[in-house]
Motif scaffolding. Sequence first.
Motif, PDB file in Angstrom:
ATOM      1  N   PRO A 189     -11.279   9.469  -1.888  1.00 25.33           N
ATOM      2  CA  PRO A 189      -9.874  10.423  -2.242  1.00 25.33           C
ATOM      3  C   PRO A 189      -8.893  10.916  -1.145  1.00 25.33           C
ATOM      4  O   PRO A 189      -7.858  11.128  -1.200  1.00 25.33           O
ATOM      5  N   SER A 190      -9.722  11.216  -0.181  1.00 25.31           N
ATOM      6  CA  SER A 190      -9.023  11.990   0.910  1.00 25.31           C
ATOM      7  C   SER A 190      -8.390  11.188   1.834  1.00 25.31           C
ATOM      8  O   SER A 190      -7.644  11.561   2.799  1.00 25.31           O
ATOM      9  N   LEU A 191      -8.566   9.785   1.750  1.00 22.97           N
ATOM     10  CA  LEU A 191      -7.897   9.019   2.654  1.00 22.97           C
ATOM     11  C   LEU A 191      -6.545   8.428   2.258  1.00 22.97           C
ATOM     12  O   LEU A 191      -5.983   7.522   2.571  1.00 22.97           O
ATOM     13  N   ARG A 192      -6.339   8.765   0.666  1.00 25.43           N
ATOM     14  CA  ARG A 192      -5.047   8.782   0.304  1.00 25.43           C
ATOM     15  C   ARG A 192      -4.442   7.295   0.206  1.00 25.43           C
ATOM     16  O   ARG A 192      -3.428   6.851   1.032  1.00 25.43           O
ATOM     17  N   THR A 193      -5.245   6.132  -0.311  1.00 23.96           N
ATOM     18  CA  THR A 193      -4.606   4.990  -0.316  1.00 23.96           C
ATOM     19  C   THR A 193      -4.537   4.220  -1.512  1.00 23.96           C
ATOM     20  O   THR A 193      -5.276   4.257  -2.525  1.00 23.96           O
ATOM     21  N   LEU A 224       0.887  -1.218  -0.034  1.00 24.62           N
ATOM     22  CA  LEU A 224       0.021  -0.065  -0.085  1.00 24.62           C
ATOM     23  C   LEU A 224       0.968   1.291   0.005  1.00 24.62           C
ATOM     24  O   LEU A 224       2.112   1.096   0.533  1.00 24.62           O
ATOM     25  N   THR A 225       0.565   2.277  -0.423  1.00 26.48           N
ATOM     26  CA  THR A 225       1.222   3.508  -0.459  1.00 26.48           C
ATOM     27  C   THR A 225       0.006   4.518   0.038  1.00 26.48           C
ATOM     28  O   THR A 225      -1.066   4.495   0.066  1.00 26.48           O
ATOM     29  N   ASN A 226       0.480   6.069   0.154  1.00 21.79           N
ATOM     30  CA  ASN A 226      -0.251   7.128   0.354  1.00 21.79           C
ATOM     31  C   ASN A 226      -0.949   7.762  -0.941  1.00 21.79           C
ATOM     32  O   ASN A 226      -0.597   8.986  -1.277  1.00 21.79           O
ATOM     33  N   GLY A 227      -1.757   6.845  -1.547  1.00 22.10           N
ATOM     34  CA  GLY A 227      -2.373   7.130  -2.737  1.00 22.10           C
ATOM     35  C   GLY A 227      -1.507   6.862  -4.219  1.00 22.10           C
ATOM     36  O   GLY A 227      -0.168   6.819  -3.924  1.00 22.10           O
ATOM     37  N   SER A 228      -2.043   6.691  -5.213  1.00 25.38           N
ATOM     38  CA  SER A 228      -1.307   6.236  -6.236  1.00 25.38           C
ATOM     39  C   SER A 228      -0.461   7.160  -6.960  1.00 25.38           C
ATOM     40  O   SER A 228       0.688   7.089  -7.504  1.00 25.38           O
ATOM     41  N   GLN A 229      -0.654   8.405  -6.683  1.00 21.14           N
ATOM     42  CA  GLN A 229       0.273   9.693  -7.068  1.00 21.14           C
ATOM     43  C   GLN A 229       1.713   9.322  -6.560  1.00 21.14           C
ATOM     44  O   GLN A 229       2.634   9.271  -6.914  1.00 21.14           O
ATOM     45  N   ASN A 230       1.565   8.792  -5.187  1.00 25.47           N
ATOM     46  CA  ASN A 230       2.653   8.712  -4.456  1.00 25.47           C
ATOM     47  C   ASN A 230       3.345   7.206  -4.859  1.00 25.47           C
ATOM     48  O   ASN A 230       4.400   7.269  -4.998  1.00 25.47           O
ATOM     49  N   SER A 231       2.379   6.204  -5.444  1.00 26.88           N
ATOM     50  CA  SER A 231       3.156   5.036  -5.728  1.00 26.88           C
ATOM     51  C   SER A 231       3.751   5.344  -7.234  1.00 26.88           C
ATOM     52  O   SER A 231       4.806   4.802  -7.581  1.00 26.88           O
ATOM     53  N   PHE A 232       3.518   6.356  -7.874  1.00 27.45           N
ATOM     54  CA  PHE A 232       4.075   6.772  -9.170  1.00 27.45           C
ATOM     55  C   PHE A 232       5.446   7.486  -9.007  1.00 27.45           C
ATOM     56  O   PHE A 232       6.292   7.186  -9.747  1.00 27.45           O
TER      57      PHE A 232
END
Length: 419
Positions: free
Chosen positions: A255-259, A104-112
């Motif tokens: 979206p606000s939970l950033r997963t 898991l990451t803090n949102g897929s923006q973060n994954s990218f």
Amino acid sequence: MEFSNFGERFAADIGIAELMDDLGRALAADPAPLMLGGGNPSHVPAVQALFRQRMENILGEQGAFERLIGNYDSPQGSAVFVEALAALFRSELGWDIGPEHITLTNGSQNSFFCLFNLFAGRFGARRRKQIMLPLAPEYIGYSELGLERDFFCAQRPSIERAAGGLFKYHVDFEQLRIKKTIGALCLSRPTNPTGNVVTDDEIEGLRELSRAHGIPLIIDNAYGTPFPNVIYEEVKPVWDEDIVVTMSLSKLGLPSLRTGIVVARPDIIRVLGRMTSVMSLAPGGMGPALALDMVKSGEITRISRELIRPFYKQRAERAVEQLREELEGIPFAIHKPEGALFLWLWFEGLPISSQELYQRLKRKGVLVVSGHHFFPGISGDWSHVHECIRVTYTQSEEDVRKGLSMIAEEVRGCYFWEG
Ligand SMILES: Cc1ncc(COP(=O)(O)O)c(C=O)c1O
């Protein structure tokens, strides 16, 4: 004060920052503009009710809320959630995976951010690699993620005209060349901004190319199967050890939970976990907690298929119908809406640039996104880049209807007065 090179690249003009600023300011403005710009998902009442109920259950269970807010997870994220996801992907998609294939990451923006800088950038003292987008237009959020210059290269699509004023982009395999300096291929499917769903055959072609070159194929499944399933075409969801699939709980309604969720081979997963530990210690636990029960029971698939997909499909159909009526006689085309939350409008021969159109619409009180932001890595002159806009149909039906009318009026004026 002097900023480092790293700081300067964030201080300069950034499309995604403009978009998110617009979104934030619009939410606070009075009167609020019509927000046909950002990527916020709709508030689907039936789905929100399920999350509310789940939150109430957590609050009602002795100590559950306190445990949820009071502990860090491991850098891989909530272990029970990761376990439940692996079981879901095995049973629903037939993927041969276990928890060691997921982080898991803090949102897929973060994954990218992590994935792109893992596979591209500097390699040793002399070599550099790029991320290749085999079909641009592509997601605006990728464009500033690279920590090096010239981080992306991209391929123009071929364009298929379809009946009813529609068109569809395809990967142009005849032109696609994978040089030694490419570190990974990446595409979103369904695609933000166009609503395109790259076909199974195209995915097979890209898979073969990436395998032949020993590089990963990254498939951004933020809108795809099995959740949130905002995809109107039947396609095969693929994964193997040469593919990295990313997913997110955002478009499910959180979206606000950033997963964010990444499915990849264990050695990639391990490095991503290390990156999370450096950047933020651990992913947040609230998204996994709210979605856990529905993933465990498999309900998430039904919710996505029966509540989320029909909601957006109907919105897309209405928007297309309205635009066809209001723009009759204007040389415009809509990308075939096959998924995601957007319509991609192409005004061929538009007398002004799409950025100027964006500015004019903003002054009128309707926000869209100019298409030119969505072509990172495309070089050379291509008028098409300045002839498209992205509009989202996730806001209230009334706002979407009014916003589309204002767009149609402005565009008509452009062709009439300036054409
Ligand atoms: C194609 C695509 N990928 C990734 C993201 C990032 O999503 P998040 O960081 O909310 O998981 C978005 C958001 O709109 C998107 O459209």
